[in-house]
Design a protein around this motif. Structure first.
Motif, PDB file in Angstrom:
ATOM      1  N   LEU A   1      51.164  43.079  47.599  1.00 18.61           N
ATOM      2  CA  LEU A   1      52.582  43.044  47.971  1.00 18.61           C
ATOM      3  C   LEU A   1      53.113  44.460  48.173  1.00 18.61           C
ATOM      4  CD1 LEU A   1      55.199  41.546  48.500  1.00 18.61           C
ATOM      5  CD2 LEU A   1      55.546  41.412  46.012  1.00 18.61           C
ATOM      6  N   LEU A   2      52.772  45.365  47.283  1.00 19.49           N
ATOM      7  CA  LEU A   2      53.210  46.756  47.440  1.00 19.49           C
ATOM      8  C   LEU A   2      52.674  47.366  48.733  1.00 19.49           C
ATOM      9  CD1 LEU A   2      52.861  48.062  43.791  1.00 19.49           C
ATOM     10  CD2 LEU A   2      54.981  47.931  45.126  1.00 19.49           C
ATOM     11  N   MET A   3      51.415  47.114  49.038  1.00 16.96           N
ATOM     12  CA  MET A   3      50.851  47.659  50.281  1.00 16.96           C
ATOM     13  C   MET A   3      51.635  47.175  51.490  1.00 16.96           C
ATOM     14  SD  MET A   3      46.702  47.757  49.720  1.00 16.96           S
ATOM     15  CE  MET A   3      46.534  45.986  49.713  1.00 16.96           C
ATOM     16  N   ASP A   4      51.981  45.897  51.509  1.00 18.45           N
ATOM     17  CA  ASP A   4      52.707  45.357  52.652  1.00 18.45           C
ATOM     18  C   ASP A   4      54.148  45.860  52.696  1.00 18.45           C
ATOM     19  OD1 ASP A   4      50.493  44.085  53.648  1.00 18.45           O
ATOM     20  OD2 ASP A   4      50.981  42.149  52.774  1.00 18.45           O
ATOM     21  N   LEU A   5      54.771  46.020  51.559  1.00 19.34           N
ATOM     22  CA  LEU A   5      56.132  46.553  51.539  1.00 19.34           C
ATOM     23  C   LEU A   5      56.157  48.016  51.975  1.00 19.34           C
ATOM     24  CD1 LEU A   5      57.494  44.903  48.281  1.00 19.34           C
ATOM     25  CD2 LEU A   5      58.051  44.292  50.657  1.00 19.34           C
ATOM     26  N   LEU A   6      55.136  48.769  51.611  1.00 15.43           N
ATOM     27  CA  LEU A   6      55.082  50.179  51.995  1.00 15.43           C
ATOM     28  C   LEU A   6      54.974  50.366  53.503  1.00 15.43           C
ATOM     29  CD1 LEU A   6      52.916  51.475  49.053  1.00 15.43           C
ATOM     30  CD2 LEU A   6      55.262  52.206  49.591  1.00 15.43           C
ATOM     31  N   ARG A   7      54.492  49.366  54.209  1.00 13.21           N
ATOM     32  CA  ARG A   7      54.469  49.441  55.682  1.00 13.21           C
ATOM     33  C   ARG A   7      55.888  49.548  56.231  1.00 13.21           C
ATOM     34  NH1 ARG A   7      52.523  44.780  58.568  1.00 13.21           N
ATOM     35  NH2 ARG A   7      53.317  43.557  56.857  1.00 13.21           N
TER      36      ARG A   7
END
Length: 112
Positions: free
Chosen positions: A77-83
């Motif tokens: 989830l963090l990886m996708d939000l960081l996009r």
């Protein structure tokens, strides 16, 4: 570890019950709920994605889009939000908000 035991067939509902608890590939454990708000600049784009089958969302009066979704492990989830850095606010839970902020600070410090 491989062994000589034959694979067991499980009902689809049992697999879904275990694997679909939260966002992404991480399963097992108790799901938490994340609340994030996307800016009006990218809301139309991210709102067209299905983030999770159990997600809840709403359009805010100012054109932003609020998304609530379950997650078990914050990694994916963090990886996708960081996009969407700079265009998304992580509201809840506090531990997810802090993990997101920590990653943003780390990224900003790495800029030379």
């Amino acid at each position: 570890m491989l062994d000589d035991q034959p694979a067991r067939s499980l009902p689809l509902k049992a697999l879904e019950g275990e694997l679909d608890q939260g966002y992404g590939i991480f399963a097992g454990g108790d799901p938490q709920w994340a609340t994030v708000i996307f800016s009006d600049q990218i809301a139309a784009w991210v709102s067209s994605e299905e983030w999770h089958a159990s997600q809840r969302s709403e359009w805010l009066p100012d054109g932003r889009w609020r998304l609530e979704l379950p997650f078990v492990d914050a990694t994916e989830l963090l990886m996708d939000l960081l996009r969407h850095a700079g265009q998304v606010e992580v509201v809840e839970p506090p531990a997810l908000r802090e993990a997101y902020a920590k990653r943003l600070r780390f990224a900003a410090a790495a800029v030379v």
